[in-house]
Design a protein around this motif. Structure first.
Motif, short mmCIF file in Angstrom:
data_model
loop_
_atom_site.label_atom_id
_atom_site.label_comp_id
_atom_site.label_asym_id
_atom_site.label_seq_id
_atom_site.Cartn_x
_atom_site.Cartn_y
_atom_site.Cartn_z
N LYS A 237 0.83 -1.21 0.00
CA LYS A 237 0.00 0.00 0.00
C LYS A 237 0.87 1.26 0.00
CE LYS A 237 -2.59 0.84 3.68
NZ LYS A 237 -3.76 0.78 4.62
N ASP B 285 -8.56 -6.31 5.86
CA ASP B 285 -8.82 -4.87 5.93
C ASP B 285 -9.43 -4.43 4.60
OD1 ASP B 285 -7.91 -2.25 7.60
OD2 ASP B 285 -7.70 -1.87 5.45
N SER C 92 -8.99 -1.74 3.02
CA SER C 92 -8.00 -1.11 2.14
C SER C 92 -7.18 -2.16 1.40
CB SER C 92 -7.09 -0.17 2.93
OG SER C 92 -6.28 -0.89 3.86
N ASN D 76 -12.68 -4.50 -5.66
CA ASN D 76 -12.55 -3.20 -6.30
C ASN D 76 -13.17 -3.26 -7.70
OD1 ASN D 76 -11.37 -1.07 -7.98
ND2 ASN D 76 -9.99 -0.67 -6.28
#
Length: 389
Positions: free
Chosen positions: A190, A219, A221, A250
């Motif tokens: 990330k 998570d 993210s 996503n």
């Protein structure tokens, strides 16, 4: 008799493992304990479901719809405590083709793709065949167990990696990465904007007391930057049916993957792949628990026999998979010498370690997903190959 003790003759069935040995190894009288499929029949419920579909007699285009998605979702919830949404799913013929599609979708020719070596050999092939550049960080071998060199891992991410291919559980070493290890890898990816493709095809084949953790489940993210590839193929010995799936929360990433599939002309899975996947996930849990116990017994046999009779070898105790990674470096033999001893003296087909990349030299991979009698014969042949090494 334990059902996994049943010997099934797979010769003359176009089996890569059994009928392909002459082409691949140069001999046709070997005991094949290499490629990662099992010498076990799948659960009876899977066979019955396929028989019922065969009796229908018409095999037109078949959809992967709500029934398929719900079977996958229920399995992931019950086995891995991961609740996914049906719209996150895409399907493909296998995890390796999915990796190839991801490389095409999210990188350009010449881009760098990061691996942790030694690792599953098709990772290299998919990167190189698509004209991308392999970069690697070598796993640390400490006390007979792989760990991650996070300093080098971060350096390679900083070096311009566009994509990181994670193997979890790890093939060939059998590591099941912990929550802390997964989070640390994800945080670094990330930080440097590196997309993660997580090959979790061995997720269901985790040995007690270990537990598989899907990276994307940790998570939101991480879920947004991770593509998770799974299949029932390793779990239930269904590789020949060529049915896998991708979990991509996503939407932008999912749409890009779908575009690549459309360019390749992908439409749907084959009829029997869909039927078998649904039946396995709905009815295969008890069979899987029995399989895992049996595999642990096979691994225990290999480990004890090697420790007793072949002390120059070292067995990496797997936390997952049915693959045993054997360190032969103390024999003093080269990779080619190891291979020749196995083939000519032992009449045993194992995977050479060198193609798994840096860190694989001097190792061999043994597949123990077979009847115990066959495992015992494999050990006997291993002794014939190495006792005078």
């Amino acid at each position: 008799m334990n059902k996994f003790d049943q010997k099934v003759d797979r010769r003359h069935t176009a089996s890569v493992k059994w009928d392909g040995q002459k082409a691949l190894f140069g001999y046709d009288d070997l005991l094949p304990m290499w490629v990662a499929d099992m010498d076990f029949k799948p659960p009876e419920e899977v066979l019955h479901a396929m028989e019922r579909r065969l009796e229908h007699g018409i095999f037109g285009y078949t959809m992967t719809g709500e029934s398929t998605a719900s079977a996958i979702m229920e399995w992931l919830h019950s086995r891995h405590c991961w609740d996914i949404k049906p719209e996150w799913l895409l399907y493909h013929h296998g995890v390796v083709p999915s990796i190839g599609a991801a490389i095409q979708a999210f990188t350009d020719p010449g881009d760098k793709v990061l691996l942790q070596t030694p690792v599953y050999t098709p990772f290299f092939q998919m990167i190189e065949k698509n004209s991308r550049t392999v970069i690697h960080t070598r796993l640390l071998l400490e006390n007979g167990r792989y760990s991650i060199d996070f300093q080098d891992f971060e350096e390679k991410l900083k070096d311009g990696a566009k994509l990181f291919l994670l193997c979890n559980p790890h093939n060939p070493g059998g590591r099941v990465w912990t929550k802390d290890e997964l989070m640390k890898m994800a945080e670094l990816c990330k930080k440097y904007g590196v997309l993660i493709v997580s090959d979790e095809i061995h997720a269901d084949l985790v040995l007690k007391p270990n537990r598989h953790i899907p990276l994307a489940a940790l998570d939101s993210s991480y879920a947004g930057m991770t593509l998770t590839f799974m299949a029932p193929s390793k779990t239930f010995n269904l590789a020949g049916l060529q049915a896998s799936y991708m979990i991509i929360p996503n939407a932008e990433l999912r749409n890009r993957m779908a575009e690549v599939q459309q360019k390749d002309g992908f439409i749907t899975l084959n009829t029997f792949g869909i039927v078998a996947m649904e039946a396995a996930y709905r009815h295969g849990s008890k069979w899987l628990e029995e399989l895992l116990d049996y595999i642990q017994g096979n691994i225990k046999l290999v480990k004890e026999e090697i420790e007793t009779s072949l002390p120059m070898l070292r067995v990496m105790d797997p936390e997952g998979t049915y693959l045993v990674w054997i360190d032969c470096r103390n024999t003093g033999l080269t990779d080619n010498e190891i291979r020749q001893r196995l083939l000519t003296k032992g009449k045993l087909a194992l995977n050479d370690g060198e193609p798994y990349g840096p860190g694989g030299e001097g190792f061999v991979r043994m597949n123990v997903a077979c009847p115990r009698e066959m495992v015992a014969e494999g050990i006997k042949r291993l002794k014939a190959a190495f006792l005078d090494a």
